[in-house]
Design a protein around this motif. Sequence first.
Motif, PDB file in Angstrom:
ATOM      1  N   ASP A  75       0.867  -1.183   0.000  1.00  0.00           N
ATOM      2  CA  ASP A  75       0.000   0.000   0.000  1.00  0.00           C
ATOM      3  C   ASP A  75       0.899   1.227   0.000  1.00  0.00           C
ATOM      4  O   ASP A  75       1.728   1.411   0.902  1.00  0.00           O
ATOM      5  CB  ASP A  75      -0.898   0.018   1.243  1.00  0.00           C
ATOM      6  CG  ASP A  75      -1.963  -1.065   1.180  1.00  0.00           C
ATOM      7  OD1 ASP A  75      -2.603  -1.204   0.126  1.00  0.00           O
ATOM      8  OD2 ASP A  75      -2.146  -1.777   2.193  1.00  0.00           O
ATOM      9  N   SER A  76       0.738   2.071  -1.028  1.00  0.00           N
ATOM     10  CA  SER A  76       1.647   3.202  -1.218  1.00  0.00           C
ATOM     11  C   SER A  76       0.881   4.509  -1.331  1.00  0.00           C
ATOM     12  O   SER A  76      -0.233   4.552  -1.858  1.00  0.00           O
ATOM     13  CB  SER A  76       2.492   3.015  -2.496  1.00  0.00           C
ATOM     14  OG  SER A  76       3.239   1.820  -2.425  1.00  0.00           O
ATOM     15  N   ARG A  78       5.567   6.612  -0.333  1.00  0.00           N
ATOM     16  CA  ARG A  78       5.694   6.141   1.042  1.00  0.00           C
ATOM     17  C   ARG A  78       4.937   4.820   1.191  1.00  0.00           C
ATOM     18  O   ARG A  78       3.863   4.659   0.618  1.00  0.00           O
ATOM     19  CB  ARG A  78       5.150   7.164   2.032  1.00  0.00           C
ATOM     20  CG  ARG A  78       5.945   8.453   2.091  1.00  0.00           C
ATOM     21  CD  ARG A  78       5.435   9.377   3.193  1.00  0.00           C
ATOM     22  NE  ARG A  78       6.173  10.624   3.236  1.00  0.00           N
ATOM     23  CZ  ARG A  78       7.345  10.784   3.856  1.00  0.00           C
ATOM     24  NH1 ARG A  78       7.875   9.756   4.502  1.00  0.00           N
ATOM     25  NH2 ARG A  78       7.960  11.945   3.844  1.00  0.00           N
ATOM     26  N   ASP A  79       5.523   3.913   1.964  1.00  0.00           N
ATOM     27  CA  ASP A  79       4.875   2.640   2.270  1.00  0.00           C
ATOM     28  C   ASP A  79       3.880   2.887   3.409  1.00  0.00           C
ATOM     29  O   ASP A  79       4.278   3.190   4.539  1.00  0.00           O
ATOM     30  CB  ASP A  79       5.929   1.613   2.687  1.00  0.00           C
ATOM     31  CG  ASP A  79       5.310   0.242   2.939  1.00  0.00           C
ATOM     32  OD1 ASP A  79       4.074   0.126   2.951  1.00  0.00           O
ATOM     33  OD2 ASP A  79       6.088  -0.720   3.128  1.00  0.00           O
ATOM     34  N   VAL A  80       2.585   2.775   3.105  1.00  0.00           N
ATOM     35  CA  VAL A  80       1.553   3.025   4.119  1.00  0.00           C
ATOM     36  C   VAL A  80       0.853   1.728   4.507  1.00  0.00           C
ATOM     37  O   VAL A  80      -0.253   1.759   5.046  1.00  0.00           O
ATOM     38  CB  VAL A  80       0.532   4.069   3.616  1.00  0.00           C
ATOM     39  CG1 VAL A  80       1.195   5.409   3.403  1.00  0.00           C
ATOM     40  CG2 VAL A  80      -0.155   3.603   2.326  1.00  0.00           C
ATOM     41  N   THR A  81       1.500   0.581   4.227  1.00  0.00           N
ATOM     42  CA  THR A  81       0.893  -0.705   4.562  1.00  0.00           C
ATOM     43  C   THR A  81       0.615  -0.802   6.052  1.00  0.00           C
ATOM     44  O   THR A  81      -0.485  -1.171   6.472  1.00  0.00           O
ATOM     45  CB  THR A  81       1.816  -1.851   4.122  1.00  0.00           C
ATOM     46  OG1 THR A  81       2.095  -1.724   2.718  1.00  0.00           O
ATOM     47  CG2 THR A  81       1.167  -3.197   4.390  1.00  0.00           C
ATOM     48  N   GLN A  82       1.630  -0.464   6.859  1.00  0.00           N
ATOM     49  CA  GLN A  82       1.452  -0.538   8.315  1.00  0.00           C
ATOM     50  C   GLN A  82       0.353   0.409   8.775  1.00  0.00           C
ATOM     51  O   GLN A  82      -0.461   0.073   9.636  1.00  0.00           O
ATOM     52  CB  GLN A  82       2.779  -0.196   9.004  1.00  0.00           C
ATOM     53  CG  GLN A  82       2.742  -0.355  10.530  1.00  0.00           C
ATOM     54  CD  GLN A  82       2.508  -1.794  10.953  1.00  0.00           C
ATOM     55  OE1 GLN A  82       3.050  -2.707  10.346  1.00  0.00           O
ATOM     56  NE2 GLN A  82       1.700  -1.996  11.988  1.00  0.00           N
ATOM     57  N   ARG A  83       0.334   1.619   8.172  1.00  0.00           N
ATOM     58  CA  ARG A  83      -0.691   2.588   8.554  1.00  0.00           C
ATOM     59  C   ARG A  83      -2.074   2.080   8.200  1.00  0.00           C
ATOM     60  O   ARG A  83      -3.031   2.232   8.970  1.00  0.00           O
ATOM     61  CB  ARG A  83      -0.442   3.920   7.842  1.00  0.00           C
ATOM     62  CG  ARG A  83      -1.253   5.083   8.399  1.00  0.00           C
ATOM     63  CD  ARG A  83      -1.365   6.198   7.404  1.00  0.00           C
ATOM     64  NE  ARG A  83      -2.323   5.864   6.372  1.00  0.00           N
ATOM     65  CZ  ARG A  83      -2.404   6.483   5.191  1.00  0.00           C
ATOM     66  NH1 ARG A  83      -1.562   7.443   4.893  1.00  0.00           N
ATOM     67  NH2 ARG A  83      -3.305   6.129   4.305  1.00  0.00           N
ATOM     68  N   ALA A 115      -7.196   0.012   9.890  1.00  0.00           N
ATOM     69  CA  ALA A 115      -8.236  -1.018   9.880  1.00  0.00           C
ATOM     70  C   ALA A 115      -8.493  -1.538  11.286  1.00  0.00           C
ATOM     71  O   ALA A 115      -9.641  -1.716  11.700  1.00  0.00           O
ATOM     72  CB  ALA A 115      -7.823  -2.168   8.954  1.00  0.00           C
ATOM     73  N   ALA A 116      -7.391  -1.769  12.027  1.00  0.00           N
ATOM     74  CA  ALA A 116      -7.553  -2.241  13.408  1.00  0.00           C
ATOM     75  C   ALA A 116      -8.240  -1.193  14.263  1.00  0.00           C
ATOM     76  O   ALA A 116      -9.095  -1.504  15.098  1.00  0.00           O
ATOM     77  CB  ALA A 116      -6.182  -2.589  13.991  1.00  0.00           C
ATOM     78  N   LEU A 117      -7.868   0.081  14.020  1.00  0.00           N
ATOM     79  CA  LEU A 117      -8.492   1.167  14.784  1.00  0.00           C
ATOM     80  C   LEU A 117      -9.972   1.283  14.456  1.00  0.00           C
ATOM     81  O   LEU A 117     -10.804   1.472  15.357  1.00  0.00           O
ATOM     82  CB  LEU A 117      -7.775   2.488  14.474  1.00  0.00           C
ATOM     83  CG  LEU A 117      -8.318   3.727  15.197  1.00  0.00           C
ATOM     84  CD1 LEU A 117      -8.220   3.547  16.704  1.00  0.00           C
ATOM     85  CD2 LEU A 117      -7.564   4.975  14.752  1.00  0.00           C
ATOM     86  N   GLN A 118     -10.310   1.153  13.169  1.00  0.00           N
ATOM     87  CA  GLN A 118     -11.715   1.222  12.774  1.00  0.00           C
ATOM     88  C   GLN A 118     -12.518   0.093  13.413  1.00  0.00           C
ATOM     89  O   GLN A 118     -13.646   0.298  13.876  1.00  0.00           O
ATOM     90  CB  GLN A 118     -11.833   1.167  11.255  1.00  0.00           C
ATOM     91  CG  GLN A 118     -11.362   2.438  10.550  1.00  0.00           C
ATOM     92  CD  GLN A 118     -11.396   2.304   9.047  1.00  0.00           C
ATOM     93  OE1 GLN A 118     -11.697   1.233   8.509  1.00  0.00           O
ATOM     94  NE2 GLN A 118     -11.073   3.372   8.345  1.00  0.00           N
TER      95      GLN A 118
END
Length: 896
Positions: free
Chosen positions: A502-503, A525-530, A535-538
Amino acid sequence: MNHQFQQLADPLPSLVWTCRPNGEADFFNRKWHERTGQSLDEAIGWGWSDVIHPDDRERVVGDWGKIVRNPQSYEFQARYRMADGSYCWHLVRAEPMFDENNTVTHWYGISTDIDATHASLEGSEALNQAVVESAVDAIITIDQRGSILSFNPAAERLFGYRAAEAIGRNVKELMPAPYHSQHDRYVDNYVTTGKKKIIGIGREVIGKRKDGSTFPMELAVSELQLSGQRIFSGIVRDISDRKRLESELRGQSEVLECLARGDSLESVLTTLVTFAERTRPGMLGSVMLLDRESGTLQHGASLTLDESYCKTINGVAIGPRAGSCGTAAFIGQRVIVDDIQTSELWSDYRELAIGVGFRACWSEPIVSSKGDVLGTFAMYYRDPCVPNDADLTFATDCANLAALAIERVQADLAQRRMVAIVESTDAAVISTSLDNTIETWNRGAEQIYGYSAEEAVGKPISMLIPHDRWNEFEEIQGRLQRGEQVDQFETVRIAKNGRRIDSSLMISPIRSPEGMTIGYSVLARDVTQRKQTEAALQESQRQLSTLVSNLPGAAYRCRHENGWPTEFISDGCQDLCGYASADVMAGSPKWFDMIIPEDTQSVWDQVQAALVKKQPYQAVYRIRHRDGQHRWMWDHGRGVWDANGKLLALEGLITDMTELQNTREQLVQSERLATIGQMLTAIAHESRNALQRIQVGVEMLEFEIAEGSEASRDLQKIANAKDALHCLLEELRNYAAPIHLERSLRTLSGIWRSAWSQLDSAHADRDAKLIEPINRVDPLCDVDGFRMEQVFRNLFENVLAASSDPVRIHIECSIVTHDRALGVCVSVRDNGPGLTAEQQTKIFDAFFTTKSKGTGLGMAIAKRIIVAHSGTITAGNSDAVGGAEFKITLPLEGPY
């Protein structure tokens, strides 16, 4: 060539050009293109030879090739074809530029129009004389002894002698040593041996004026026979300007070479001052740099300036009267001070300048390409003097070179910083060509995508794009080709190991100084972790929202301020108080303001006591619901503190405990009633015997006491008191005792009529009526007739007690829905004063009464009877007649 060199060469009236070491031309100034009509593409390389006259071309090209192979100063004449097709004679001079290894780095050349000197004046001595007299160059003829025979006006202007003074003198008087002593020997040697050293060749020598000053000149000597005598004709040209220009060009080249090598700014500026002082003997140069933050000038470079003077003026503030440099930097314009002794601009620094021997100072502001002042270039002189046009041009050229150097160094520094940033960032910074070939690839790109720079550079950027994103890529390409910037967007890219990333991308065109798009810049930027975190936060927020929305009450957060302003309260708020959570958070109304005033201080004290100990708090209090009713709340929560122990907010949960509180009260009431019932059983047993004895005693006394006597009236009062006490005991017993119904099908109208007739003695002498509708509904109900009569009798007695004549009681039935089934509603309303808000809420409470006499149990008993019939009874005021209205609702068992 450098843009700065072009700026210097373009304004020159001559044709200026440069060649590579192999003789191929690589630069021409604007005058070349204007005069010859050749474009740069046509002229570079050997294309310039196309404008040489066909008769001269072979000679010129051949000689130029020899000179290139054996580098030295070179001069020749040739005819150039002009843009209109005509040919003009030009004097061409070329000068090689050597490096420290004595290797040619470049050729610098200048072609001067000399067509006028080749104009044909054949056939007329007058014309020949006119040519000599009007020639720009000095023309001198001598005999073989060196005596001057002719001296044209140009020679007079050049050497300072009048023709009459010069003719007859030996020509060596026009030469300084050592040429002065060697000239006669040169002439004798030629006459004797015939070996030419200057005749027919030409050379550069030094001339001496009448005032003793010297100057560089170009001398061309030719020999002719006139009346059997050898005559030597010399053409002399002052080449001071050319030498100065050549020196300036060499100096500028030195500065440009320093820039090309990446020398420090101090080194470049020192080279600039060195060549400036070499080009302008007697001048002392200086470069000052402007510190824009402090508004002061800082020392940049100098060579021969007094050291103490440099230290003193270092850091001088710019201003309208700050010497030549400080004023030039302040106004952004050239400042010429021809005499420091008299200049107002130097009033604060005059003694300093005069003390080190300065009398004149010309200062040129150094201005960036954007128009910002960067510093000043100053030319000091030890005598008062005024600059000429050449001096002003020179100062401007030096300032431009300094600006180029400063901007170049600043740009290099900015570029190094940018490279450092790009290499240190964890984001991928990629540049591509117009065909999307990767050209640069930083460490961030290596970390994100897994390819090393060696693996990625030269490859198409499409290797990072998954197949399901090709349409997106083509759309982006279309936008970039239209010159648009692609603002930040999120997509998916492929790493070397095939992992989908996810970029977050931003793509911008890379433009040349001319504004042409030459490539693209990609910031990724790599936004995979974000994404995973979001998703976890949602999901966590969804779970929390579900939990909060299903809580039996309302969760809240409020600030610990006066009135406890609510920052958040869940949707359960509306069930608690009747107001939406958004209204309460907006302070309309505040939760604290809904608390019953009698409870606010107690709630505040309980919460503060817990907060002092940093313990959870809980409080039970009442609020006023939006519908006006009181509700009981159970509030339990705790304070929220920051790391420094500062109380930030209160967080907790509020639940409605009204039903629980009512249940508790009912339980207490039931316990009280049970106790009262037990007491009443005992009292009733003992009191019944006493009342019977009182009754017997009264009846016996009636036979003995005369009717109408005072004793008879007292006896009646005793009988009445006995009856009242009996009624009180019966009401208490009825209220406390369990209700057992003896049901039967009865019409409600029959029951209330019976109840009304039982009260005949109470309303016989009053204007009181029971009014029933003509077309009434009168269903059969399964009820206890005796108990229902008791209910209606209590209602009628209360109306008669509360109302003034005339008394009108309206009673009617209607069919309604009751507990999802058919029911019957009996409305009893009067024309009395009605019920207050307090009476409406307490009318069915035990021992509450509105009468001066009474136990306050009548309506409480009535409600118990109705509830025992699975019905309801409510109290209010009638909209129709304005008095009180009671509504009794019962299940419908029979037909109607």
